[in-house]
Scaffold this motif. Structure first.
Motif, PDB file in Angstrom:
ATOM      1  N   LEU A  73       0.836  -1.209   0.000  1.00  0.00           N
ATOM      2  CA  LEU A  73       0.000   0.000   0.000  1.00  0.00           C
ATOM      3  C   LEU A  73       0.870   1.258   0.000  1.00  0.00           C
ATOM      4  CD1 LEU A  73      -2.857  -0.927   2.522  1.00  0.00           C
ATOM      5  CD2 LEU A  73      -2.807  -1.188   0.033  1.00  0.00           C
ATOM      6  N   ASP A  74       1.952   1.227   0.773  1.00  0.00           N
ATOM      7  CA  ASP A  74       2.872   2.379   0.797  1.00  0.00           C
ATOM      8  C   ASP A  74       3.505   2.605  -0.572  1.00  0.00           C
ATOM      9  OD1 ASP A  74       2.360   2.889   3.455  1.00  0.00           O
ATOM     10  OD2 ASP A  74       4.061   1.705   4.185  1.00  0.00           O
ATOM     11  N   LYS A  79       3.757   5.772  -5.764  1.00  0.00           N
ATOM     12  CA  LYS A  79       3.679   5.792  -7.221  1.00  0.00           C
ATOM     13  C   LYS A  79       2.536   6.670  -7.724  1.00  0.00           C
ATOM     14  CE  LYS A  79       4.116   2.670 -11.165  1.00  0.00           C
ATOM     15  NZ  LYS A  79       4.277   1.266 -11.593  1.00  0.00           N
ATOM     16  N   PHE A  80       1.428   6.704  -6.970  1.00  0.00           N
ATOM     17  CA  PHE A  80       0.263   7.496  -7.388  1.00  0.00           C
ATOM     18  C   PHE A  80      -0.179   8.398  -6.235  1.00  0.00           C
ATOM     19  CE2 PHE A  80       0.031   3.270  -9.394  1.00  0.00           C
ATOM     20  CZ  PHE A  80       0.139   3.626 -10.730  1.00  0.00           C
ATOM     21  N   PRO A  81       0.644   9.378  -5.868  1.00  0.00           N
ATOM     22  CA  PRO A  81       0.357  10.193  -4.675  1.00  0.00           C
ATOM     23  C   PRO A  81      -0.947  10.979  -4.757  1.00  0.00           C
ATOM     24  CG  PRO A  81       2.140  11.145  -5.979  1.00  0.00           C
ATOM     25  CD  PRO A  81       1.875   9.804  -6.541  1.00  0.00           C
ATOM     26  N   SER A  86      -6.846  10.510  -1.687  1.00  0.00           N
ATOM     27  CA  SER A  86      -8.260  10.341  -1.359  1.00  0.00           C
ATOM     28  C   SER A  86      -8.695   8.878  -1.352  1.00  0.00           C
ATOM     29  CB  SER A  86      -9.120  11.114  -2.368  1.00  0.00           C
ATOM     30  OG  SER A  86      -8.874  10.661  -3.703  1.00  0.00           O
ATOM     31  N   LEU A  87      -8.013   8.045  -2.141  1.00  0.00           N
ATOM     32  CA  LEU A  87      -8.426   6.641  -2.245  1.00  0.00           C
ATOM     33  C   LEU A  87      -7.830   5.752  -1.153  1.00  0.00           C
ATOM     34  CD1 LEU A  87      -8.224   6.003  -6.109  1.00  0.00           C
ATOM     35  CD2 LEU A  87     -10.268   6.309  -4.707  1.00  0.00           C
ATOM     36  N   LEU A  88      -6.575   6.009  -0.772  1.00  0.00           N
ATOM     37  CA  LEU A  88      -5.895   5.168   0.223  1.00  0.00           C
ATOM     38  C   LEU A  88      -5.234   6.023   1.305  1.00  0.00           C
ATOM     39  CD1 LEU A  88      -4.119   2.442  -1.983  1.00  0.00           C
ATOM     40  CD2 LEU A  88      -6.045   2.077  -0.432  1.00  0.00           C
ATOM     41  N   PRO A  89      -5.974   6.840   2.007  1.00  0.00           N
ATOM     42  CA  PRO A  89      -5.353   7.667   3.056  1.00  0.00           C
ATOM     43  C   PRO A  89      -4.739   6.781   4.145  1.00  0.00           C
ATOM     44  CG  PRO A  89      -7.742   7.733   3.220  1.00  0.00           C
ATOM     45  CD  PRO A  89      -7.423   7.061   1.932  1.00  0.00           C
TER      46      PRO A  89
END
Length: 365
Positions: A73-74, A79-81, A86-89
């Motif tokens: 997840l990190d 890669k997609f900050p 919003s999607l993976l806070p």
């Protein structure tokens, strides 16, 4: 994996109070019941006491896998900050929440085939035969309310049928009005029960001991399950694997003929060496659990009912007892097999002595 996606969905739905299943997910305990979720200092000490057992090894592997999933997840966030903000806070999707989702998924899931809309007889015919846990390799589904039922393996309490996009739950055994309704999770060992549900049964008849062997010809290790009953609980496949390790020969052309021939002196001696070391580890685990229990202040059930300061200690003692039931079951299985092996080895020795006497008499003649 599909399971990781499912856990992330659970976390997202719990955090979104407008989601349809959010009330259900928010009603689940903050700490899941599975063994990996025992995280207080005292509970960690308990888990450390069984680190030499198969269950301890499984917990370590699961913890390491969960850490790798958090790292994944990190990596995605790096890669997609912009999208992941919003999607993976990270304050919502982290090790703590993954542990929560995994634990409740393991302890509450029903086989994934229940979530399918199908009238295929092959899919539903044998569902109740193996209890709740049939099809564990496939993705499970959550069934609110039904997952509150406690486990009892005395009967197939329920049977299930999927029809018209609905899961039909049918009472399969007479239950007196006002009595508790149970569900049979399956014929599960204490190792399986503790790993997924966080509890064990005293003198569990379905206990088994997992023995992992790595042969020179196989890329991966093979796991064999020894059940209660002494030598009768040792699977034929394990004897064949030991024969391959000892003799370098694996003749499985006729299993019926092999049954009597494969259990030789060398195979028995090899299995004895494996199991003696495992039995010593079980003794160490029991000693550690005893030390943990002795360090906990004694409290009464009355204090627990009154909600006094001793409640935490009482619950810890209960968890320690659950782990003792597991370790004792492992030790009993090992002791039964080792006892039978000693008897068999002594018979081999007696036969050898008889052969020596016959040869000596022939020489004299």
């Amino acid at each position: 994996t599909d399971e990781l996606i499912f856990w992330l969905f659970m976390i997202q739905q719990r955090s979104d109070r407008s989601a349809f299943i959010s009330p259900y997910l928010c009603s689940l305990e903050h700490a899941a019941p599975d063994l990996l979720s025992w995280r207080s200092n005292d509970e960690s000490t308990l888990k450390g006491a069984i680190d030499l057992s198969n269950l301890g090894n499984s917990l370590l592997e699961s913890h390491n896998r969960l850490e790798r999933q958090c790292q994944l997840l990190d990596d995605i966030r790096l890669k997609f900050p912009e999208k992941c903000a919003s999607l993976l806070p990270p304050d919502i999707f982290n090790m703590e929440s993954l542990l929560w989702a995994r634990g409740h998924y393991l302890s509450r899931r029903y086989p994934g085939k229940y979530s399918l809309s199908t009238n295929d007889e092959d899919t539903t015919a044998c569902i109740h035969q193996f209890g709740k846990e049939i099809g564990l390799q496939s993705l499970g589904c959550l069934v609110p309310l039904l997952d509150m039922l406690n486990h009892n393996h005395d009967h197939d309490w329920l049977k299930f049928h999927v029809e018209n996009d609905c899961l039909q739950v049918i009472c399969n055994h007479p239950v007196q009005k006002g009595s508790e309704l149970y569900s049979c999770y399956g014929e599960l060992s204490n190792e399986q029960l503790l790993f997924a549900y966080g509890f064990a049964l005293r003198n569990n008849p379905f206990d088994s001991f997992a023995l992992k062997l790595k042969s020179t010809s196989a890329a991966a290790s093979q796991v064999f399950y020894i059940r209660r009953g002494g030598m009768s609980g040792v699977p034929l496949e394990l004897w064949q694997a030991l024969s391959l390790l000892v003799n370098g020969v694996n003749d499985t052309s006729d299993e019926e003929e092999n049954t009597g021939e494969v259990i030789g002196f060398d195979e028995c001696l090899s299995l004895k060496e494996f199991l003696v070391n495992k039995a010593k580890n079980m003794d160490i685990c029991l000693q550690r659990l005893k030390e943990v229990k002795n360090s906990v202040p004694k409290v009464t059930k009355v204090k627990r009912k009154l909600g006094a300061d001793g409640e935490g200690s009482y619950l810890l003692m209960d968890k320690a007892a659950q782990l003792e039931w597991y370790v004792n079951g492992q030790k009993e299985i090992l002791s039964e097999v080792l006892g039978d092996i000693e008897t068999l080895l002594s018979q081999y020795s007696a036969d050898d002595e008889d052969d020596d006497e016959i040869v000596e008499e022939e020489v004299k003649s």
